[in-house]
Scaffold this motif. Structure first.
Motif, PDB file in Angstrom:
ATOM      1  N   SER A 270       0.727  -0.954  -0.391  1.00 19.25           N
ATOM      2  CA  SER A 270      -0.249   0.245  -0.320  1.00 19.25           C
ATOM      3  C   SER A 270       0.742   1.304  -0.117  1.00 19.25           C
ATOM      4  O   SER A 270       2.239   0.808   0.789  1.00 19.25           O
ATOM      5  CB  SER A 270      -0.503  -0.156   1.059  1.00 19.25           C
ATOM      6  N   ASN A 271       0.296   2.309  -0.685  1.00 14.34           N
ATOM      7  CA  ASN A 271       0.864   3.141  -0.634  1.00 14.34           C
ATOM      8  C   ASN A 271       0.236   4.680  -0.262  1.00 14.34           C
ATOM      9  O   ASN A 271      -0.648   5.745  -0.801  1.00 14.34           O
ATOM     10  CB  ASN A 271       1.207   3.566  -2.348  1.00 14.34           C
ATOM     11  N   LEU A 275       4.382   6.687   2.109  1.00 17.58           N
ATOM     12  CA  LEU A 275       4.834   5.481   3.207  1.00 17.58           C
ATOM     13  C   LEU A 275       4.256   3.945   2.578  1.00 17.58           C
ATOM     14  O   LEU A 275       3.120   4.262   2.024  1.00 17.58           O
ATOM     15  CB  LEU A 275       3.690   6.026   4.557  1.00 17.58           C
ATOM     16  N   ALA A 276       5.457   3.518   2.324  1.00  9.44           N
ATOM     17  CA  ALA A 276       4.994   2.203   1.987  1.00  9.44           C
ATOM     18  C   ALA A 276       4.773   1.288   3.188  1.00  9.44           C
ATOM     19  O   ALA A 276       4.982   1.478   4.027  1.00  9.44           O
ATOM     20  CB  ALA A 276       5.678   1.435   0.564  1.00  9.44           C
ATOM     21  N   ARG A 277       3.459   0.287   2.876  1.00 11.22           N
ATOM     22  CA  ARG A 277       3.319  -1.083   3.945  1.00 11.22           C
ATOM     23  C   ARG A 277       3.178  -2.208   3.309  1.00 11.22           C
ATOM     24  O   ARG A 277       2.839  -2.124   1.624  1.00 11.22           O
ATOM     25  CB  ARG A 277       2.132  -0.797   4.614  1.00 11.22           C
ATOM     26  N   ILE A 278       3.681  -3.440   3.769  1.00 13.03           N
ATOM     27  CA  ILE A 278       3.087  -4.794   2.743  1.00 13.03           C
ATOM     28  C   ILE A 278       1.856  -5.156   4.202  1.00 13.03           C
ATOM     29  O   ILE A 278       2.391  -5.777   5.534  1.00 13.03           O
ATOM     30  CB  ILE A 278       3.993  -5.111   3.476  1.00 13.03           C
ATOM     31  N   ASN A 305       8.627   7.271  -0.441  1.00 13.02           N
ATOM     32  CA  ASN A 305       9.593   7.686   0.931  1.00 13.02           C
ATOM     33  C   ASN A 305      10.197   7.170   2.111  1.00 13.02           C
ATOM     34  O   ASN A 305      11.237   7.561   2.358  1.00 13.02           O
ATOM     35  CB  ASN A 305       9.226   8.906   1.660  1.00 13.02           C
ATOM     36  N   SER A 306       9.315   6.010   2.879  1.00  9.50           N
ATOM     37  CA  SER A 306       9.570   5.191   3.940  1.00  9.50           C
ATOM     38  C   SER A 306       9.071   3.460   3.487  1.00  9.50           C
ATOM     39  O   SER A 306       7.915   4.001   3.017  1.00  9.50           O
ATOM     40  CB  SER A 306       9.378   5.684   5.173  1.00  9.50           C
TER      41      SER A 306
END
Length: 361
Positions: A270-271, A275-278, A305-306
């Motif tokens: 996800s963005n 900010l990316a997450r899994i 970015n992160s």
């Protein structure tokens, strides 16, 4: 003043009602209500929202998200939000969560609990909690302007100057990221983007989800992608809501990773405003090196970015190896379940990062 409940089947009409329009702040966003109305795991009679108001003034609320225990089909509920007005809602926090436990049939879990929230819930003597779960937040690019603007909106005129500094710093550190990009491309699996979860991906997820506490099928992944909870808006907030819900951009992507055509991993990324997450990932632990390199190659290409990640295998790998992080910090969370479903949780004790609300936000 009394505690009110909104059922899943009543969410759509509730956000159109005069009562909802007058409530301030809102106990649920329109996007969240529509998403939960379309929840494939919910019955129309399941409770989705509990709130207390004094006339049009909201004093507190708690949200419930119906899910099902993996491979057992037993209904459980995720507590996705919990808030009480800091002054006028004092004393409501515990009654609200007790009401949530009651409405869930004592089948409630929290995928992401802070130490402060954990200490409150422990006093109810109705929960069992995991040991601290460690994650990593890795910072890949400079974005001081965004951080400054989020904290000091009244000083918006300074963000342009700070943004110029970000441009310079990102230019100077570009060779650092370029080195890792080329390194990861060499070790990456073949990356294929998915719009829907087909039979092959479904069977792969089933094969590697045996220890997952919460069920995820094709209908769930379609729901996650089609009905996010965030308001994508570039101007002022359309209405007040106690939690962050307005973003400039949000997206959820699914990928399969292959080697010579053979499926090796499934990953959801996800963005949220870079900010990316899994929220979800499935793979054989023997492929950890190539999986991490594939994920990081995707993230670097998209110039996020992160990154925040809690998968224990990936966290362990990132802590032991050089990564393209300018800075990294440890993230801590707890998971908790009511005692009546603790035996089911211990049989399948893994909650993925998306099993609360992260996949929607």
């Amino acid at each position: 003043m009394k505690i009110k409940e909104i059922k899943v089947g009543g969410l759509a009409s509730f956000i159109e009602s005069e009562e909802y329009k007058q409530l301030n702040p809102k106990p649920v966003t329109e996007e969240r209500a529509i998403s939960q109305f379309n929840n494939p795991n919910a019955d129309i009679g399941h409770t989705a929202l509990i709130y207390v108001a004094n006339g049009p003034e909201l004093l507190g609320f708690a949200g419930l998200l119906p899910r099902k225990i993996n491979r057992a089909g037993i209904p459980v509920f995720s507590n996705t939000c919990w808030w009480a007005h800091p002054q006028k809602g004092k004393g409501l926090a515990v009654p609200l969560i007790l009401k949530a436990i009651e409405e869930s049939g004592s089948s409630l879990y929290l995928a992401e609990s802070t130490p402060g929230l954990k200490s409150i819930l422990e006093k109810t003597d109705k929960f069992e909690f995991s040991e601290p779960i460690e994650g990593i937040r890795g910072f890949i690019r400079f974005y001081f302007a965004d951080i400054f603007l989020n904290r000091f909106k009244q000083l918006k005129y300074l963000s342009g100057i700070i943004g110029l500094g970000d441009v310079v710093l990102n230019f100077l550190t570009a060779p650092f990221r370029f080195y890792f990009q080329k390194k990861f491309e060499k070790g990456s699996f073949e990356v294929e983007s998915l719009d829907t979860i087909g039979r092959e991906a479904e069977e792969f997820i089933n094969r590697y989800s045996g220890m997952d506490f919460i069920k995820k099928g094709p209908e769930d992944f379609e729901w996650f992608k089609k009905f996010p909870w965030l308001t994508v808006h570039t101007g002022e907030k359309p209405y007040d809501y106690p939690f962050s819900h307005v973003v400039k951009r949000f997206g959820l992507e699914y990928f399969v990773l292959r080697k010579e055509g053979v499926l090796k991993a499934f990953v959801a990324i996800s963005n949220r405003d870079n900010l990316a997450r899994i929220p979800y990932i499935y793979f054989d632990k023997e492929d950890i090196l190539n999986v991490v390199q594939s994920i990081m190659s995707i993230i670097l290409k998209r110039r996020y970015n992160s990154l925040v990640v809690f998968h224990p295998g990936i966290v362990e790998y990132m802590e032991a190896n050089r990564m393209p992080f300018l800075y990294r910090k440890k993230e801590i969370k707890f998971t908790g379940v009511t005692k009546s479903i603790y035996k089911y949780f211990m049989a399948k004790p893994y909650l993925q990062d998306g099993d609360g609300d992260v996949v929607f936000t």
